[in-house]
Design a protein around this motif. Structure first.
Motif, short mmCIF file in Angstrom:
data_model
loop_
_atom_site.label_atom_id
_atom_site.label_comp_id
_atom_site.label_asym_id
_atom_site.label_seq_id
_atom_site.Cartn_x
_atom_site.Cartn_y
_atom_site.Cartn_z
N THR A 88 -13.10 10.10 21.79
CA THR A 88 -13.82 10.21 20.27
C THR A 88 -13.12 10.44 19.24
OG1 THR A 88 -15.90 10.75 21.20
CG2 THR A 88 -15.68 11.15 19.12
N GLY A 89 -11.83 11.45 19.65
CA GLY A 89 -11.16 11.79 18.63
C GLY A 89 -10.10 10.96 18.10
N MET A 90 -9.64 10.13 19.17
CA MET A 90 -8.81 9.00 19.05
C MET A 90 -9.38 7.92 18.06
SD MET A 90 -6.75 6.59 21.74
CE MET A 90 -6.15 8.11 22.60
N VAL A 91 -10.54 7.61 18.40
CA VAL A 91 -11.45 6.55 17.66
C VAL A 91 -11.48 6.94 16.01
CG1 VAL A 91 -13.47 5.48 17.23
CG2 VAL A 91 -12.74 5.55 19.58
N ILE A 92 -11.80 8.32 15.96
CA ILE A 92 -12.09 8.98 14.54
C ILE A 92 -10.63 8.86 13.67
CG2 ILE A 92 -12.49 10.90 13.18
CD1 ILE A 92 -14.47 11.80 15.06
N VAL A 93 -9.65 9.24 14.37
CA VAL A 93 -8.35 9.19 13.79
C VAL A 93 -7.89 7.69 13.48
CG1 VAL A 93 -5.52 9.44 14.25
CG2 VAL A 93 -7.33 11.29 14.73
N LEU A 94 -7.73 6.82 14.21
CA LEU A 94 -7.76 5.52 14.02
C LEU A 94 -8.63 4.69 13.13
CD1 LEU A 94 -7.14 4.03 17.68
CD2 LEU A 94 -5.38 4.64 16.10
N ARG A 95 -9.74 5.17 12.93
CA ARG A 95 -10.80 4.67 11.94
C ARG A 95 -10.35 5.29 10.61
NH1 ARG A 95 -15.77 6.49 13.63
NH2 ARG A 95 -15.97 4.69 14.91
N MET A 96 -10.03 6.64 10.28
CA MET A 96 -9.54 6.93 9.25
C MET A 96 -8.56 6.58 8.92
SD MET A 96 -8.76 11.13 8.74
CE MET A 96 -7.62 11.11 9.67
N VAL A 97 -7.33 6.26 9.69
CA VAL A 97 -6.01 5.71 9.02
C VAL A 97 -6.23 4.15 8.66
CG1 VAL A 97 -3.86 5.22 9.70
CG2 VAL A 97 -4.59 7.33 10.57
N SER A 98 -7.13 3.53 9.43
CA SER A 98 -7.25 2.06 8.89
C SER A 98 -8.14 1.96 7.75
CB SER A 98 -8.01 1.44 10.16
OG SER A 98 -7.28 1.44 11.19
N VAL A 99 -8.92 2.87 7.51
CA VAL A 99 -9.79 2.65 6.29
C VAL A 99 -8.90 3.12 5.03
CG1 VAL A 99 -11.92 3.79 5.08
CG2 VAL A 99 -12.03 3.05 7.39
N VAL A 100 -8.19 4.17 5.20
CA VAL A 100 -7.64 4.65 4.23
C VAL A 100 -6.33 3.71 3.84
CG1 VAL A 100 -6.01 6.56 3.29
CG2 VAL A 100 -8.11 7.27 4.65
N GLY A 101 -5.97 3.30 4.77
CA GLY A 101 -4.70 2.31 4.61
C GLY A 101 -5.25 1.09 3.86
N LEU A 102 -6.36 0.41 4.42
CA LEU A 102 -6.84 -0.74 3.55
C LEU A 102 -7.08 -0.24 2.21
CD1 LEU A 102 -9.28 -1.98 6.35
CD2 LEU A 102 -7.18 -3.06 5.31
N ALA A 103 -7.79 1.03 1.79
CA ALA A 103 -8.18 1.19 0.45
C ALA A 103 -6.84 1.51 -0.21
CB ALA A 103 -8.79 2.75 0.64
N ASN A 104 -5.72 1.98 0.26
CA ASN A 104 -4.47 1.96 -0.42
C ASN A 104 -3.87 0.82 -0.62
OD1 ASN A 104 -2.27 3.87 -1.20
ND2 ASN A 104 -1.20 3.14 0.52
N LEU A 105 -4.02 -0.14 0.04
CA LEU A 105 -3.44 -1.65 -0.27
C LEU A 105 -4.43 -1.96 -1.35
CD1 LEU A 105 -3.41 -3.24 3.41
CD2 LEU A 105 -1.53 -2.97 1.65
N VAL A 106 -5.25 -1.95 -1.51
CA VAL A 106 -6.25 -2.14 -2.52
C VAL A 106 -5.72 -1.55 -3.80
CG1 VAL A 106 -8.50 -2.33 -3.87
CG2 VAL A 106 -8.50 -2.93 -1.37
N THR A 107 -5.57 -0.34 -3.92
CA THR A 107 -5.12 0.17 -5.15
C THR A 107 -3.73 0.03 -5.49
OG1 THR A 107 -4.40 2.30 -3.85
CG2 THR A 107 -6.82 2.08 -5.06
N MET A 108 -2.73 -0.36 -4.41
CA MET A 108 -1.51 -0.57 -4.57
C MET A 108 -1.57 -2.05 -5.12
SD MET A 108 0.89 0.86 -1.25
CE MET A 108 2.23 0.20 -1.87
N THR A 109 -2.22 -2.88 -4.89
CA THR A 109 -2.20 -4.37 -5.36
C THR A 109 -3.08 -4.46 -6.25
OG1 THR A 109 -3.81 -5.03 -3.74
CG2 THR A 109 -1.35 -5.15 -3.03
N THR A 110 -3.59 -3.59 -7.30
CA THR A 110 -4.65 -3.76 -8.28
C THR A 110 -4.27 -3.05 -9.60
OG1 THR A 110 -6.28 -4.21 -6.66
CG2 THR A 110 -6.92 -3.85 -9.01
N ARG A 111 -4.13 -3.42 -10.61
CA ARG A 111 -3.71 -2.75 -11.83
C ARG A 111 -4.73 -1.91 -12.19
NH1 ARG A 111 -1.97 -7.78 -13.56
NH2 ARG A 111 -3.68 -8.13 -15.12
#
Length: 203
Positions: A88-111
């Protein structure tokens, strides 16, 4: 969302901000429905590939932003190890990193202007009800813009600590970081007041 700037321009910069934000919401929803750690590992691999495709400069910039998640990763993993729920801990960590990573991609590529225009359009129903959304739009824009600046100052503070001692940064760095944040907030408020963006209620 952690960052707003990208050191290089990518194809994603030309994509509509609304489409990117909608895709982020759908991806986040799907990730919260997945419980299989293998699938989460595959998603994280795809996220990392998305960071790597624009080149090594973009990849390093993105990874440096995501590195701030490591304390949360450590806490979550330790807690679930103690409660005998490592999967469960591994799933939460992987989910957190993926979601934040995707959100970061959005802001890095959006003015910032595209993001604020999108927020303005999304809040249109509230304006039709007679509600003023100016303050909310300004607050959202400031959060998006100020977060990477605060992160940079945090990194500089950490580097200054390491330059003066061989010990790793500890809780003592929290106070100077808090003072930096308060000082920035005061300067920002003065600048906004001088430009008429905010007014004193007593005036």
């Amino acid at each position: 969302m952690i960052s707003l700037t990208s050191p290089v321009r990518t194809r994603a910069h030309g994509w509509p901000a609304g489409a990117k934000l909608l895709a982020l919401c759908l991806a986040t929803l799907v990730l919260f429905l997945i419980e299989n750690p293998v699938l989460h590992l595959a998603v994280l691999a795809l996220v990392l590939l998305a960071y790597r495709l624009p080149g090594p400069v973009f990849f390093r910039a993105g990874m440096s932003r995501l590195w701030i998640l490591w304390p949360f990763v450590v806490v979550v993993l330790i807690w679930h190890m103690l409660t005998d729920e490592p999967v469960t801990g591994m799933v939460i960590v992987l989910r957190m990193v993926s979601v934040v990573g995707l959100a970061n991609l959005v802001t890095m590529t959006t003015r910032l202007t595209e993001m604020t225009d999108l927020i303005h359009r999304l809040l249109a129903p509230l304006r039709r009800l007679g509600l003023r959304t100016d303050a909310l739009e300004l607050a959202m824009a400031l959060v998006i813009r100020a977060t990477p600046a605060l992160l940079d100052k945090g990194h500089n503070l950490r580097d200054a600590w390491r330059a003066r001692t061989h010990r790793r940064p500890s809780w003592r760095i929290v106070l100077p970081f808090t003072l930096l944040a308060i000082d920035d907030a005061e300067h920002l408020a003065e600048a906004l007041r001088a430009r008429g963006a905010i007014t004193n209620e007593r005036e």
